[in-house]
Design a protein around this motif. Structure first.
Motif, PDB file in Angstrom:
ATOM      1  N   ALA A  47       0.841  -1.205   0.000  1.00  0.00           N
ATOM      2  CA  ALA A  47       0.000   0.000   0.000  1.00  0.00           C
ATOM      3  C   ALA A  47       0.876   1.255   0.000  1.00  0.00           C
ATOM      4  O   ALA A  47       0.627   2.207  -0.761  1.00  0.00           O
ATOM      5  N   LEU A  48       1.904   1.246   0.832  1.00  0.00           N
ATOM      6  CA  LEU A  48       2.782   2.422   0.882  1.00  0.00           C
ATOM      7  C   LEU A  48       3.470   2.613  -0.469  1.00  0.00           C
ATOM      8  O   LEU A  48       3.629   3.740  -0.942  1.00  0.00           O
ATOM      9  N   GLN A  75       7.949  -0.198  11.447  1.00  0.00           N
ATOM     10  CA  GLN A  75       9.256  -0.020  12.086  1.00  0.00           C
ATOM     11  C   GLN A  75      10.273   0.521  11.091  1.00  0.00           C
ATOM     12  O   GLN A  75      10.432  -0.033  10.012  1.00  0.00           O
ATOM     13  N   GLY A  76      10.930   1.613  11.457  1.00  0.00           N
ATOM     14  CA  GLY A  76      11.947   2.196  10.580  1.00  0.00           C
ATOM     15  C   GLY A  76      11.381   3.158   9.552  1.00  0.00           C
ATOM     16  O   GLY A  76      12.133   3.885   8.907  1.00  0.00           O
ATOM     17  N   ILE A  77      10.053   3.172   9.381  1.00  0.00           N
ATOM     18  CA  ILE A  77       9.442   4.092   8.404  1.00  0.00           C
ATOM     19  C   ILE A  77       8.286   4.865   9.047  1.00  0.00           C
ATOM     20  O   ILE A  77       7.402   5.375   8.364  1.00  0.00           O
ATOM     21  N   ARG A  78       8.290   4.930  10.376  1.00  0.00           N
ATOM     22  CA  ARG A  78       7.176   5.549  11.105  1.00  0.00           C
ATOM     23  C   ARG A  78       6.875   6.959  10.597  1.00  0.00           C
ATOM     24  O   ARG A  78       5.712   7.365  10.488  1.00  0.00           O
ATOM     25  N   GLY A  79       7.942   7.718  10.290  1.00  0.00           N
ATOM     26  CA  GLY A  79       7.764   9.106   9.865  1.00  0.00           C
ATOM     27  C   GLY A  79       7.088   9.241   8.513  1.00  0.00           C
ATOM     28  O   GLY A  79       6.607  10.312   8.149  1.00  0.00           O
ATOM     29  N   GLU A  80       7.030   8.146   7.746  1.00  0.00           N
ATOM     30  CA  GLU A  80       6.467   8.224   6.385  1.00  0.00           C
ATOM     31  C   GLU A  80       4.996   7.863   6.341  1.00  0.00           C
ATOM     32  O   GLU A  80       4.373   7.896   5.277  1.00  0.00           O
ATOM     33  N   VAL A  81       4.444   7.457   7.484  1.00  0.00           N
ATOM     34  CA  VAL A  81       3.063   6.985   7.456  1.00  0.00           C
ATOM     35  C   VAL A  81       2.277   7.567   8.623  1.00  0.00           C
ATOM     36  O   VAL A  81       2.806   7.739   9.724  1.00  0.00           O
ATOM     37  N   LEU A  82       1.030   7.925   8.346  1.00  0.00           N
ATOM     38  CA  LEU A  82       0.155   8.448   9.398  1.00  0.00           C
ATOM     39  C   LEU A  82      -0.631   7.277   9.981  1.00  0.00           C
ATOM     40  O   LEU A  82      -1.135   6.426   9.235  1.00  0.00           O
TER      41      LEU A  82
END
Ligand SMILES: NC(=O)c1ccc[n+]([C@@H]2O[C@H](COP(=O)([O-])OP(=O)(O)OC[C@H]3O[C@@H](n4cnc5c(N)ncnc54)[C@H](OP(=O)(O)O)[C@@H]3O)[C@@H](O)[C@H]2O)c1
Length: 326
Positions: A47-48, A75-82
């Motif tokens: 999805a991302l 994990q590791g991509i928290r900042g890229e997803v709401l």
């Protein structure tokens, strides 16, 4: 993927959101049957990859399991997803689910969600159900407290009616409402959508494909074979006398979709997104192939003629259902 601003917030949500209910699997009252966590994580990453930037989950989905899987996936991509999650449905040691809108219960729920999601903030925190009604103000004040402490970014609600929105709005602005909205559930069109438009409240529509029925991939045989731990086996939408009427309508919708070079699932989502009040359609997804298909709905704007043809079909379906139960 196209994004829309969520109400008055600074959140810009992709018009297709990732719905993580089914990731909870089958082992509880509102389950979706067997679900492999590896498929779930691949589905989130898929999805991302196609531009979805937000995930909707809840503690009750699999009694913690959906949130845990979402936590692992980001994990590791928290900042890229709401991340949007919810509160108010709690369970006991036997897995029995009940409602609580008490302040202490909500603060505890938020801590547990943060732990399962492996994060220190939740972007959108929603009261899942307004029950019991007399406690909704206490719950809303608890969400404001969580916002002030930085644990959540925006307080929001789900399944509220206009009166309940009126009740909590003076305490703090409501970022968004999460109501059910699909071709087979149009009741929010009368009052709720105009209310949200007039009050700049974002709308994130749930079950836009009516739990999968509007994907065109259901048949009477498949519905009959739904396992007991899939709640759809007990849903009136998936059982007689509604099922036959629903499937006949989906067949006609499929013709419309195909003649435009699209799939029925894409038509169901494009139809929900035709309303400017809707910020995003929360699309339930269990496998990466599913979101690859549904994400394409974001680029399809329905013309007036198609919308009118669909209205006639949906009115006819409603009349047939009313007659079948009278
Ligand atoms: N606030 C609330 O009270 C509330 C209530 C309900 C839902 N929600 C939220 O809204 C989200 C979406 O709602 P939903 O899960 O009920 O339903 P939905 O989006 O209407 O349908 C999702 C289901 O359709 C099937 N599907 C998805 N993509 C498909 C595709 N491309 N082809 C064929 N089948 C496909 C999948 O089930 P199968 O593969 O098993 O058929 C999937 O679980 C939930 O995940 C949850 O986040 C919130």
């Amino acid at each position: 993927m196209q994004t829309r601003q969520l109400g008055k917030t600074d959140l810009h949500l992709s018009v297709i959101g990732f719905g993580a209910w089914a990731l909870g699997g089958g082992d509880y009252e509102f389950g979706w049957g067997t679900q492999d966590d590896r498929d779930s994580i691949r589905a989130i990453h898929g999805a991302l990859d196609v531009g979805v930037n937000w995930i909707d989950t809840a503690p009750v989905y699999g009694l913690g399991r959906s949130e845990e899987v979402v936590g692992r996936a980001v994990q590791g991509i928290r900042g890229e997803v709401l991340i949007a999650t919810k509160c108010s449905l709690v369970w006991d040691g036997d897995g029995k689910i009940s409602n609580s809108l008490k302040r202490d219960s909500i603060v505890r729920e938020a801590e547990e969600s943060l732990r399962r999601l492996q994060t220190d903030y939740i972007d959108l925190y929603q009261i899942h159900w307004p029950a019991p009604d007399e406690d909704i103000e206490e719950a809303w004040e608890a969400l404001v407290e969580l916002k002030e402490s930085g644990k959540i970014r925006y307080p929001a609600v789900s399944n509220f009616n206009a009166e309940q929105l009126d009740q909590v709005s003076p305490i703090h602005a409501v970022a968004s409402l999460q109501p059910p909205y699909s071709m087979f559930r149009r009741d929010v069109e009368a009052e709720i959508l105009p209310y949200c438009r007039d009050n700049s409240i974002g709308v994130v529509a749930y079950s836009p494909m009516q739990n999968g029925l509007l994907t065109g991939k259901f048949s009477a045989e498949r519905a009959a074979e739904l396992p007991e731990d899939d709640f759809r086996s007990r849903s009136p939408y998936f059982n007689s006398p509604q099922l036959e009427i629903n499937l006949a309508t989906v067949e006609k919708l499929q013709e419309i979709a195909q003649s435009a070079g699209h799939t029925t699932a894409q038509l169901a989502l494009a139809w929900v997104l035709r309303r400017s009040e809707v910020t995003s359609a929360i699309t339930g997804t269990r496998k990466p192939e599913q979101i690859k298909e549904t994400a394409a709905a974001a680029d399809w704007t329905l013309d007036t003629e198609t919308i009118e043809t669909i209205t006639t079909l949906l009115d006819d379906r409603e009349n047939r259902i009313a007659n079948s139960s009278s």
